[in-house]
Each structure stands twice: as structure tokens, then as C-alpha cells.
Design an enzyme around this catalytic site. Structure first.
Site, PDB file in Angstrom:
ATOM      1  N   TRP A 322      -4.639  -3.239   3.349  1.00 35.33           N
ATOM      2  CA  TRP A 322      -3.606  -2.334   3.217  1.00 35.33           C
ATOM      3  C   TRP A 322      -3.303  -1.709   4.662  1.00 35.33           C
ATOM      4  CZ3 TRP A 322      -2.879   2.915   4.141  1.00 35.33           C
ATOM      5  CH2 TRP A 322      -1.776   3.575   3.738  1.00 35.33           C
ATOM      6  N   HIS A 323      -4.389  -1.237   5.002  1.00 34.96           N
ATOM      7  CA  HIS A 323      -4.351  -0.494   6.506  1.00 34.96           C
ATOM      8  C   HIS A 323      -3.813  -1.226   7.842  1.00 34.96           C
ATOM      9  CE1 HIS A 323      -6.588   2.841   4.710  1.00 34.96           C
ATOM     10  NE2 HIS A 323      -6.115   3.760   5.590  1.00 34.96           N
ATOM     11  N   GLY A 324      -3.968  -2.620   7.623  1.00 38.32           N
ATOM     12  CA  GLY A 324      -3.496  -3.362   8.835  1.00 38.32           C
ATOM     13  C   GLY A 324      -3.773  -4.619   8.910  1.00 38.32           C
TER      14      GLY A 324
END
Length: 488
Positions: A322-324
Site C-alpha cells: 500500500w505504501h509504495g
């Protein structure tokens, strides 16, 4: 629209003025219009993605609330999740995934190649996607009824103070506040502005200053060695906290001036005494979202320890994705997952050792040691968050094999992008952050300040403004650092 800009300050001031002068029954309409205007300032094309998420999830909620067949409802839920998560993954991961797949096809001597497309990543899509999915799951579970007014639902999704980077709101906590008329209350405006002021302090005085050192070292990592990397890693831990929590403070402060309370997203995470506690205090709205909509549906801790450990690792793997984009984000997530699994496994052993050695776990020194260890573990993981995999491995190896204490004793400490004066301002800013955090754990600073005399309160306000103006990082040649979490 950058929150650290004159244009945002003007937009915010006009928004508050408009909100309180229009008829109360139209206040929510005003907020919706202001939110659309705010979002359009980033890129009008982004609005297409936002409208798609709003309409698709709104229609699903209405549709599923009329169904009685559980299988049909479940199929509908899987479809709407797939649709919105699929869109998120396409815009965030297509370029990365297609390049990897094309390399693989080339190595296998397969002539087929996926087209190279430059995908735009709409502002806040990672945040509002989780928000609308949480809403759909809650309606599916019959936690509350579906919102019939599409415009009120659109306001819940697009409310401009939180759409950039959270907190990730729950419908039953926020929607009613948005549609409820609010009369002007001095305390709401005062407390909101105070919170915004502290957010500006975190961002401009601390985060953007330590970012100079962090960027210098991480972007030129070949030129540095172990202790310099450790200092940069610690500074990055400070940067990402003050940057992210500073933005959330500004957003929560803006919302409070409208009489709307957004959920807290941080609760002194670096005072945590374990990684599990850290994640109960860091990005709390995201952590609770993963708990309620991924961890518990997977079985949580109800199906034995082995399944519990697997569920924890899955949750943090998803968090990394989700973060990157990049393997290093996956590694960062897995590191935190393994931290927790190892912590669960060795806890009984640690408890027995402490009991055998008659260690008093209530002493200040013991708790301080736990806090320091937890901070160092999170700092180690942040290295993978900040650097790509190759750089992160190089930095970590250097910390353990090329550690030279002479860096502290020579001027080389001040060749990391900050002069000694700038370095000392950073240290003082961090000290103020720690002091405020300690006081906040004892009492509400805002309420305590509100009880003081008028001259004292305004002395504090003016001093804070002057500190931000004088010691904030800006001026000729300054380009404001983008909020770190805006890229997610």
C-alpha cells in the site's frame, strides 16, 4: 494545493468565512463545493478517479442494502473491492510491474512486450480507496445503513482536510458531523488554529530542516560511512514522524475550525516499548483499518499461533504494498511483520529470564531501555522505507562494518548538508518536540493554555509564530518539501 503555502492559507480563511456566513442547513453543501475546488487545484484529471470511486461504492451500498441473498451480497462485495483496489494497483503499479514483466519476457526470449504507459497517480487515492472500501464492508456487515444522499456521501469521501493523507475516516464517525449544522464557536476556531500552528512548527522547523541532512546522505550514500548513515537514519525517523504528524495536525486543525473532529492518527509512537505498541500509536487510522478489514477477517488470533503469525505477516506485506512501489517497501513491511512474530515467540522466554534475574520491569531505566530498543528497530526498518533495496543494504552493512566515532569529534558532522547552526536548531526543535510530547501525556496543553490570562496566551501564540517565521526552512532558493505521505 500545498498546505504549506500562502494560497492554502487564503483558501482556508475564505473557507471558514464562507462556512459560517451561509445558512446552516447549507453548510455541508458549502463544504462539498470547497472540497471539490480544493481537489481541482491539484489536477482536474484526478477528479475522474475520485468520482468513479464515489459513484461505484455508493451504488454498491444502495444495491447490497436491498439484497437478502447472502451469496449475492458477498459476490457484490468482492466485485466492488476488486474494482477499486484494481484501479489503485493499476495507477500505482502498472509501470513498475510492466517493466519487470518485460524484462522477464525478454530473458525468456519471448517477443511480446507490454506497452509502456505513464500512469498518473491521483492525489489521495490510497487513502480514499481504503475509506470507501471500509464503508462498503460496514454496509455489507449491516453496521449501519447505506447513505441515500449521494452528495452527502461524496462529501464524506472528499472532505478536503483529510483527503490528502488521512486520517482514514469511518462513515459512522465522520458523516454525521459533516451534515450537522455548526454555529461559530470561538474555542473550536482557537483550538483548531493552535493545532495547525503546531503542525506548521513540526513541518517547517523540524521536518524540512532535517530533510536537508537526510537527502544529502541518502542521495549521495557512496560518499558516507557508518556513523553518518546512523545519524541520517535517526534524522529520517524524526523527519517522517514530524512531516506526517505535522500534516495531520494541520488537517485536524482545519477540520476543528469547522466544528468537525477528525480521529487522532498519532499518539507519541516513539515512546512505545514494543513494535506492537508502536503500531497502535503510529498511523492509527491505517492500523485499525488493517486490523478490522484484513487481520480479523483472516482469522486474527482465533485460529492458533501459527495462523496468527501468518495473518500478521500478511497484514504487513499488504501495508508495504500500500505504501509504495518497489521491493524495498515490501521488505519494510515484512521486517515489521517479523518483528511482531519474533516478539510474540520470545515473550515467554523474556518473561522467564526477567523473573529469574529479578528484573523490576516498572523501573524508569527498564522502560527507557525498551523505548530505545523499539526506536532503533523502527529506525532500522525506516532505512528500507527511504532507500531502494541496493542502497539500504549498502547503508546497513556500512553501519555495522564502517562505524567511525571520529565523525562526532571532527567537523565532518557538519558536512552532511547542515551547518553547525542549522544542526543545533534541529536538535533544539527535536528537544521541544520531546518536551511537548512528555507534557501532552500528563495533561492537555491546549486546555491548560486556555485557562491562562489573555496576555500570556498571546505571548505564547506570537512567540510560536515568530519561531516558525524565523527558524522555518524557507527563503531564497527554497522549494518546500512535499509531504512524504502525499506520494502514497
Amino acid at each position: 494545493m500545498n498546505l504549506i503555502s500562502i494560497s492554502f492559507i487564503v483558501f482556508f480563511a475564505l473557507s471558514v468565512f464562507i462556512y459560517y456566513i451561509i445558512p446552516k442547513k447549507l453548510q455541508w453543501v458549502g463544504l462539498l463545493a470547497l472540497s471539490i475546488i480544493f481537489y481541482l487545484q491539484s489536477d482536474p484529471a484526478y477528479l475522474i478517479f475520485l468520482i468513479f470511486s464515489i459513484i461505484s461504492t455508493y451504488l454498491f451500498a444502495i444495491y447490497t442494502s436491498k439484497l437478502k441473498n447472502k451469496i449475492q451480497k458477498k459476490i457484490g462485495l468482492f466485485f466492488i473491492i476488486f474494482l477499486n483496489i484494481g484501479l489503485l494497483f493499476v495507477v500505482k503499479f502498472y509501470s513498475f510491474g510492466s517493466s519487470i514483466l518485460n524484462i522477464l519476457l525478454h530473458n525468456l526470449n519471448i517477443s511480446m512486450q507490454l506497452p509502456s504507459l505513464k500512469m498518473i497517480v491521483p492525489l489521495g487515492i490510497s487513502f480514499y480507496t481504503l475509506q470507501v472500501i471500509g464503508y462498503c464492508i460496514d454496509v455489507y456487515r449491516e453496521k449501519y445503513k447505506a447513505e441515500r444522499n449521494i452528495f452527502k456521501y461524496a462529501l464524506f469521501v472528499s472532505f478536503f482536510p483529510h483527503i490528502i493523507q488521512g486520517p482514514i475516516a469511518r462513515f459512522d464517525q465522520l458523516a454525521w458531523q459533516l451534515s450537522t449544522p455548526h454555529k461559530f464557536e470561538y474555542n473550536n476556531v482557537k483550538f483548531g488554529l493552535q493545532l495547525m500552528l503546531y503542525g506548521f512548527f513540526k513541518k517547517l522547523v523540524i521536518a524540512d530542516r532535517v530533510a536537508i541532512l537526510v537527502n544529502q546522505v541518502f542521495n549521495n550514500y557512496i560518499d558516507y560511512s557508518g556513523l553518518q548513515f546512523l545519524i541520517a537514519a535517526i534524522f529520517y525517523s524524526i523527519q517522517i514522524y514530524t512531516d506526517f504528524s505535522g500534516c495531520v495536525d494541520i488537517c485536524r486543525g482545519v477540520a476543528q475550525t469547522f466544528g468537525i473532529n477528525l480521529a487522532r492518527n498519532f499518539e507519541h509512537p516513539y515512546t512505545s516499548k514494543s513494535i506492537a505498541e508502536f503500531w497502535r500509536r503510529w498511523h492509527m487510522s491505517l492500523s485499525s483499518w488493517f486490523r478490522d478489514y484484513i487481520y480479523i477477517p483472516l482469522g486474527g488470533n482465533r485460529k492458533g499461533n501459527s495462523r496468527k503469525y501468518l495473518n500478521v505477516v500478511i497484514v504487513f506485506l499488504v501495508s508495504g504494498l500500500w505504501h509504495g512501489v518497489g521491493v524495498h517497501f515490501i521488505i519494510w513491511g515484512l521486517i515489521h511483520g517479523m518483528y511482531q512474530v519474533i516478539g510474540f515467540i520470545i515473550k515467554p522466554i523474556k518473561d522467564k529470564v526477567y523473573d529469574l534475574m529479578k528484573v523490576d520491569r516498572n523501573t524508569f531505566s527498564f522502560k527507557l531501555g525498551q523505548t530505545i530498543v523499539t526506536f532503533l528497530l523502527t529506525t532500522f526498518a525506516w532505512i528500507f522505507f527511504r532507500a531502494n533495496t541496493k542502497q539500504a543494504v549498502y547503508i546497513i552493512v556500512s553501519i555495522f562494518t564502517d562505524f567511525n566515532l571520529n565523525t562526532i569529534l571532527t567537523d565532518s558532522l557538519f558536512t552532511l548538508g547542515l551547518s553547525w547552526k542549522q544542526f543545533m536548531i534541529s536538535i533544539i526543535g527535536i528537544a521541544v518536540l520531546i518536551m511537548v510530547s512528555m507534557l501532552q501525556k500528563k495533561f492537555s496543553i491546549r486546555e491548560k493554555l486556555a485557562s491562562q490570562t489573555l496576555w500570556f496566551r498571546w505571548s505564547i501564540y506570537l512567540t510560536a509564530i515568530l519561531v516558525i517565521v524565523i527558524f522555518g526552512v524557507y527563503g531564497p532558493g527554497y522549494s518546500g518539501q512535499q509531504f512524504i505521505y502525499m506520494q502514497f
